[in-house]
Design a protein around this motif. Structure first.
Motif, PDB file in Angstrom:
ATOM      1  N   PRO A 152      45.514  50.598  42.899  1.00  0.00           N
ATOM      2  CA  PRO A 152      44.248  50.327  42.730  1.00  0.00           C
ATOM      3  C   PRO A 152      43.696  49.021  42.376  1.00  0.00           C
ATOM      4  O   PRO A 152      44.424  48.187  41.754  1.00  0.00           O
ATOM      5  N   THR A 153      42.379  48.761  42.560  1.00  0.00           N
ATOM      6  CA  THR A 153      41.946  47.484  42.379  1.00  0.00           C
ATOM      7  C   THR A 153      41.922  47.355  40.856  1.00  0.00           C
ATOM      8  O   THR A 153      41.565  48.201  39.965  1.00  0.00           O
ATOM      9  N   THR A 154      42.156  46.014  40.386  1.00  0.00           N
ATOM     10  CA  THR A 154      42.149  45.802  38.687  1.00  0.00           C
ATOM     11  C   THR A 154      40.638  45.941  38.300  1.00  0.00           C
ATOM     12  O   THR A 154      39.716  45.617  39.287  1.00  0.00           O
ATOM     13  N   PRO A 155      40.567  46.571  37.188  1.00  0.00           N
ATOM     14  CA  PRO A 155      39.156  46.576  36.625  1.00  0.00           C
ATOM     15  C   PRO A 155      38.527  45.355  36.338  1.00  0.00           C
ATOM     16  O   PRO A 155      37.274  45.166  35.853  1.00  0.00           O
ATOM     17  N   LEU A 156      39.194  43.983  36.391  1.00  0.00           N
ATOM     18  CA  LEU A 156      38.779  42.843  36.074  1.00  0.00           C
ATOM     19  C   LEU A 156      38.275  42.125  37.494  1.00  0.00           C
ATOM     20  O   LEU A 156      38.622  40.992  37.614  1.00  0.00           O
ATOM     21  N   ARG A 157      37.494  42.951  38.229  1.00  0.00           N
ATOM     22  CA  ARG A 157      37.112  42.658  39.291  1.00  0.00           C
ATOM     23  C   ARG A 157      36.144  41.162  39.441  1.00  0.00           C
ATOM     24  O   ARG A 157      36.256  40.332  40.283  1.00  0.00           O
ATOM     25  N   PRO A 158      35.255  41.190  38.371  1.00  0.00           N
ATOM     26  CA  PRO A 158      34.489  39.925  38.463  1.00  0.00           C
ATOM     27  C   PRO A 158      35.357  38.474  38.288  1.00  0.00           C
ATOM     28  O   PRO A 158      34.910  37.546  38.715  1.00  0.00           O
ATOM     29  N   LEU A 159      36.315  38.841  37.541  1.00  0.00           N
ATOM     30  CA  LEU A 159      37.414  37.451  37.286  1.00  0.00           C
ATOM     31  C   LEU A 159      38.250  37.338  38.497  1.00  0.00           C
ATOM     32  O   LEU A 159      38.461  36.106  39.133  1.00  0.00           O
ATOM     33  N   PHE A 160      39.000  38.406  38.985  1.00  0.00           N
ATOM     34  CA  PHE A 160      40.083  38.334  39.977  1.00  0.00           C
ATOM     35  C   PHE A 160      39.543  38.975  41.286  1.00  0.00           C
ATOM     36  O   PHE A 160      40.616  38.614  42.261  1.00  0.00           O
ATOM     37  N   GLY A 161      38.543  39.205  41.510  1.00  0.00           N
ATOM     38  CA  GLY A 161      38.174  39.790  42.847  1.00  0.00           C
ATOM     39  C   GLY A 161      38.807  41.159  43.126  1.00  0.00           C
ATOM     40  O   GLY A 161      39.182  42.056  42.218  1.00  0.00           O
ATOM     41  N   ALA A 162      38.534  41.253  44.309  1.00  0.00           N
ATOM     42  CA  ALA A 162      39.190  42.712  44.874  1.00  0.00           C
ATOM     43  C   ALA A 162      40.569  42.610  45.272  1.00  0.00           C
ATOM     44  O   ALA A 162      41.005  43.213  46.250  1.00  0.00           O
ATOM     45  N   THR A 163      41.396  42.449  43.991  1.00  0.00           N
ATOM     46  CA  THR A 163      42.720  42.496  44.174  1.00  0.00           C
ATOM     47  C   THR A 163      43.227  43.732  43.691  1.00  0.00           C
ATOM     48  O   THR A 163      42.643  44.217  42.941  1.00  0.00           O
ATOM     49  N   THR A 164      44.575  43.957  43.842  1.00  0.00           N
ATOM     50  CA  THR A 164      45.146  45.080  43.300  1.00  0.00           C
ATOM     51  C   THR A 164      45.905  44.819  42.057  1.00  0.00           C
ATOM     52  O   THR A 164      46.244  43.795  41.658  1.00  0.00           O
ATOM     53  N   ARG A 165      46.161  45.878  41.380  1.00  0.00           N
ATOM     54  CA  ARG A 165      47.106  45.804  40.110  1.00  0.00           C
ATOM     55  C   ARG A 165      48.448  45.223  40.201  1.00  0.00           C
ATOM     56  O   ARG A 165      48.900  44.431  39.452  1.00  0.00           O
ATOM     57  N   LEU A 166      48.906  45.435  41.451  1.00  0.00           N
ATOM     58  CA  LEU A 166      50.154  44.775  41.894  1.00  0.00           C
ATOM     59  C   LEU A 166      50.207  43.258  42.093  1.00  0.00           C
ATOM     60  O   LEU A 166      51.046  42.640  41.126  1.00  0.00           O
ATOM     61  N   GLN A 167      49.078  42.923  42.451  1.00  0.00           N
ATOM     62  CA  GLN A 167      49.172  41.475  42.602  1.00  0.00           C
ATOM     63  C   GLN A 167      48.756  40.779  41.405  1.00  0.00           C
ATOM     64  O   GLN A 167      49.174  39.727  40.875  1.00  0.00           O
ATOM     65  N   LEU A 168      48.030  41.431  40.463  1.00  0.00           N
ATOM     66  CA  LEU A 168      47.626  41.132  39.224  1.00  0.00           C
ATOM     67  C   LEU A 168      49.077  41.043  38.165  1.00  0.00           C
ATOM     68  O   LEU A 168      49.349  40.254  37.386  1.00  0.00           O
ATOM     69  N   LEU A 169      49.884  42.155  38.511  1.00  0.00           N
ATOM     70  CA  LEU A 169      51.205  42.010  37.672  1.00  0.00           C
ATOM     71  C   LEU A 169      51.895  40.929  37.923  1.00  0.00           C
ATOM     72  O   LEU A 169      52.608  40.349  37.034  1.00  0.00           O
ATOM     73  N   ILE A 170      52.342  40.669  39.447  1.00  0.00           N
ATOM     74  CA  ILE A 170      52.806  39.623  39.876  1.00  0.00           C
ATOM     75  C   ILE A 170      52.426  38.285  39.206  1.00  0.00           C
ATOM     76  O   ILE A 170      53.176  37.308  38.689  1.00  0.00           O
ATOM     77  N   LEU A 171      51.011  38.069  39.027  1.00  0.00           N
ATOM     78  CA  LEU A 171      50.580  37.040  38.369  1.00  0.00           C
ATOM     79  C   LEU A 171      50.713  36.850  36.927  1.00  0.00           C
ATOM     80  O   LEU A 171      50.918  35.606  36.515  1.00  0.00           O
ATOM     81  N   THR A 172      50.761  38.034  36.300  1.00  0.00           N
ATOM     82  CA  THR A 172      50.944  37.826  34.952  1.00  0.00           C
ATOM     83  C   THR A 172      52.590  37.568  34.436  1.00  0.00           C
ATOM     84  O   THR A 172      52.790  37.033  33.787  1.00  0.00           O
ATOM     85  N   ILE A 173      53.463  38.003  35.482  1.00  0.00           N
ATOM     86  CA  ILE A 173      54.837  37.821  35.485  1.00  0.00           C
ATOM     87  C   ILE A 173      55.096  36.304  35.467  1.00  0.00           C
ATOM     88  O   ILE A 173      55.554  35.643  34.611  1.00  0.00           O
ATOM     89  N   LEU A 174      54.491  35.870  36.541  1.00  0.00           N
ATOM     90  CA  LEU A 174      54.482  34.329  36.853  1.00  0.00           C
ATOM     91  C   LEU A 174      53.963  33.589  35.545  1.00  0.00           C
ATOM     92  O   LEU A 174      54.974  32.696  35.212  1.00  0.00           O
ATOM     93  N   THR A 175      52.741  33.839  34.879  1.00  0.00           N
ATOM     94  CA  THR A 175      52.136  33.359  34.149  1.00  0.00           C
ATOM     95  C   THR A 175      53.126  33.197  32.677  1.00  0.00           C
ATOM     96  O   THR A 175      53.369  32.282  32.201  1.00  0.00           O
ATOM     97  N   ALA A 176      53.584  34.440  32.405  1.00  0.00           N
ATOM     98  CA  ALA A 176      54.680  34.327  31.563  1.00  0.00           C
ATOM     99  C   ALA A 176      55.775  33.709  31.385  1.00  0.00           C
ATOM    100  O   ALA A 176      56.217  33.299  30.425  1.00  0.00           O
ATOM    101  N   TYR A 177      56.246  33.881  32.670  1.00  0.00           N
ATOM    102  CA  TYR A 177      57.561  32.997  33.136  1.00  0.00           C
ATOM    103  C   TYR A 177      57.536  31.556  32.786  1.00  0.00           C
ATOM    104  O   TYR A 177      58.370  30.865  32.178  1.00  0.00           O
ATOM    105  N   LEU A 178      56.250  31.013  33.147  1.00  0.00           N
ATOM    106  CA  LEU A 178      55.984  29.599  33.050  1.00  0.00           C
ATOM    107  C   LEU A 178      55.704  29.472  31.520  1.00  0.00           C
ATOM    108  O   LEU A 178      56.022  28.353  31.098  1.00  0.00           O
ATOM    109  N   THR A 179      55.011  30.206  30.936  1.00  0.00           N
ATOM    110  CA  THR A 179      54.811  30.057  29.494  1.00  0.00           C
ATOM    111  C   THR A 179      56.125  29.886  28.686  1.00  0.00           C
ATOM    112  O   THR A 179      56.149  29.291  27.932  1.00  0.00           O
ATOM    113  N   LEU A 180      56.860  30.853  29.255  1.00  0.00           N
ATOM    114  CA  LEU A 180      58.471  30.833  28.423  1.00  0.00           C
ATOM    115  C   LEU A 180      59.208  29.379  28.603  1.00  0.00           C
ATOM    116  O   LEU A 180      59.580  28.801  27.527  1.00  0.00           O
TER     117      LEU A 180
END
Length: 652
Positions: free
Chosen positions: A124-152
């Protein structure tokens, strides 16, 4: 020397210079005060670890891609039968054979169950559509993992401390405050440099990632955009960190800041930051849609990105090991595009008998659609290898501009004739820009003669959307407007295969006006003719005309006795369960269409092919996700294994 002085290294008393990859050499031994020496220890150790962490980051990415690529080749998707494309021009005439089912092996069932559960939660599309557009939860999860990895990696491997160090020729109460803020800002900057080639790699049309993973390059564009945003955030933090150090923590002020800001490499740093901010501003949807337009945005993006990389080299040339590969990747991508285009057009044998690069002459038909924008259909034959169903080409119209091209999916089936020619057919709506120019030219031509226009091709790009589409897979196609181009070749291929009585097939197509049905009239006639043996059901909906004047059509190709019904035999009314009425609009309820289709499947998994406005795609994702159930698939109920294949180019 400016860097050495800032780090208060005593070069005259040094025994040697200690090299550090990506940074200035260090004078050893340190002969400054204990606080300054301890600070320098943290600076250099943090940088060295940061370089190691960037290596780990790239090795991690490379390992993921390598495992993915090897897995694709060790476990390729099942194909219905060999050499199917060669048989597509010869539709099967044999009587349908009895449908047989075989138990699914346990490993395959486990894999399907896991895939179904993943789709249920992440499609399903992420509920944060105004920010991330019509993207899926999977793409948002990948972005979250990448961001957390870089933050580490931004915080690991540093000693956090504060030192008060004396200043030569200054009173004792005036001291420098040295903290880990400086080394941390350097670490963030190094990571921003390391992400630059990744951002370019994710934006490449001739994508190495697509070649290895099989994922179309369009699926990486979301990560490309947000990787750029991460680089912008890192650059801002890097700049802010050193501004605080040089303008506040170091003394005396403002002498220290003025000396710092006047250095050439600092000036280049500010230039790079300004260019990066411009890249971000020009990429905002509101700016692209209302100010620049897509073509100007794209060209400005290229120019600003290249100048930005040059400014980065001017700022810190010791880290150009990350920037030169980015430039090489961009250059290879552009060169590959030219080579691909040249291979398609060079050697085209013209009617005049000349040999060389020539555009293809396309026959065109125009439908005047008022405020909705004219609709153009183009057809031409071209000698080339057939592409894969679902792939698209970038078309350039020289009569408008040779500097612009647009992606279009052929609605024709990629089958070569005896002369090696493949028919290209395209339908697109000309609302504005380059397509509007072409529509205007064609409109003038059509008044006096047959409308034709030269076309330059580049491609094909994208994935083979029918890969692994075995005869036990049920197929639902949902399209809105010109999105029919994406799903139509799938059905054209299926109706030319040997029928499988156990397979369920259906097309749901929503158009604005009744005249829109003429866009693909020859192909629809073929579907109705050959779809009899397949039980194909076709439903069309007219959404922008009053129901009293035009009723939506539901054409069922076969009835219960196997007879063919005409287009006018069945008409849907306002109370049709599959339709949603709002004023004069009568459009399909995508959720109901998917639920009813899956609910009526006798056996086998389902694949939903969809293309249309972003709102329709969002509805399809939610509906398909809801129908998936890993637990039921594991128990053998394969109809709950529902996969969505949609045209994500609409979200650019």
């Amino acid at each position: 020397m400016a860097l050495i002085q800032r780090h208060i290294q005593n070069m005259s008393e040094a025994d040697a210079l200690e090299p550090h990859w990506g940074y200035a050499d260090r004078a050893v031994p340190c002969t400054n005060d204990p606080g300054s020496c301890a600070y320098l220890d943290v600076v250099y150790s943090a940088h060295d670890r940061g370089m190691v962490y960037t290596g780990i980051f790239w090795l991690t990415l490379g390992g993921i891609v390598l495992v993915w690529a090897v897995g694709r080749r060790m476990f390729p998707p099942r194909e219905p039968h060999d050499d199917l494309i060669a048989q597509l021009s010869r539709p099967q005439q044999k009587e349908p054979e009895s449908a047989t089912t075989t138990p699914t092996p346990q490993p395959h069932r486990l894999w399907r169950a896991l895939a179904s559960s993943t789709r249920h939660h992440l499609l399903p599309t992420t509920p944060l559509r105004p920010l991330f557009g019509a993207t899926t939860r999977l793409q948002l999860l990948i972005l979250t993992i990448l961001t957390a990895y870089l933050t580490l990696w931004s915080f690991l491997g540093m000693a956090y401390h504060t030192w008060q160090t004396p200043i030569k020729n200054q009173p004792p109460h005036i001291v420098n405050t040295r903290t880990t803020l400086g080394p941390w800002a350097d670490r963030v900057g190094v990571l921003a440099y390391a992400l630059t080639p990744l951002s370019i790699l994710l934006a490449s049309r001739e994508s190495v990632l697509s070649l290895l993973t099989g994922v179309p390059y369009t699926s990486f564009l979301f990560l490309h955009k947000w990787t750029g945003y991460i680089i912008l955030a890192q650059t801002l933090l890097h700049t802010l960190g050193w501004v605080l150090v040089e303008a506040w923590l170091y003394q005396p002020q403002p002498a220290v800041w003025e000396a710092f800001a006047g250095q050439l490499y600092i000036v280049w740093g500010f230039v790079a930051l300004g260019l990066l901010v411009l890249l971000w501003v020009f990429s905002l949807r509101v700016v692209v849609e209302r100010v620049t337009g897509y073509e100007l945005f794209r060209k400005a993006h290229y120019v600003l990105a290249m100048v930005y990389i040059g400014a980065l080299i001017g700022h810190w040339q010791q880290l150009q090991c990350f920037l030169v590969p980015g430039l090489v990747l961009w250059g290879l991508d552009r060169a590959a595009r030219l080579v691909r285009m040249g291979l398609l057009h060079y050697g085209y044998w013209s009617e005049e008998g000349r040999w060389g690069f020539r555009a293809v002459q396309a026959r065109a038909r125009l439908w005047d659609d008022g405020e909705l924008g004219d609709v153009v259909r183009m057809d031409f034959d071209h000698v080339q290898a057939p592409w894969k169903v679902g792939q698209h080409f970038f078309l350039c119209f020289p009569e408008g501009s040779i500097w612009q091209s647009h992606p279009f999916t052929p609605l024709s089936l990629p089958v070569a004739d005896a002369a090696g020619k493949v028919r290209h057919s395209y339908v697109f709506r000309a609302k504005g820009g380059e397509t509007k120019k072409i529509a205007d030219v064609l409109a003038k031509m059509a008044a006096s003669t047959e409308a034709t226009t030269p076309v330059i091709l580049q491609g094909p790009y994208g994935e083979n959307i029918v890969e692994g589409l075995t005869q036990d897979v049920n197929v639902l196609c949902v399209a809105g407007g010109t999105g029919i181009s994406y799903v139509l070749p799938v059905l054209l291929r299926l109706v030319r295969e040997k029928p499988n009585p156990g397979r369920k097939m259906e097309l749901v197509w929503a158009v604005k006006r009744k005249q829109d049905l003429e866009w693909i009239k020859p192909e629809m006639e073929e579907l109705r003719r050959l779809g009899v043996a397949h039980g194909l059901q076709i439903r069309t909906f007219v959404t922008a005309e009053p129901l009293s004047a035009t009723t939506s059509k539901q054409i069922k190709v076969t009835d219960e006795k196997g007879r063919t019904e005409s287009e006018d035999d069945i008409e849907s009314v306002q109370g049709t369960p599959l339709s949603t009425q709002s004023g004069t609009e009568h459009r399909p309820d995508v959720t109901t269409a998917v639920d009813d289709f899956v609910g009526n499947v006798a056996h086998g998994p389902t694949r939903v092919f969809g293309s249309g406005p972003p709102g329709m795609v969002v509805e399809m994702r939610a509906a398909v996700a809801k129908c998936n159930s890993g637990a039921r698939v594991w128990k053998g109920e394969e109809r709950f294994d529902v996969r969505l294949v949609c045209d994500d180019r609409l979200e650019w």
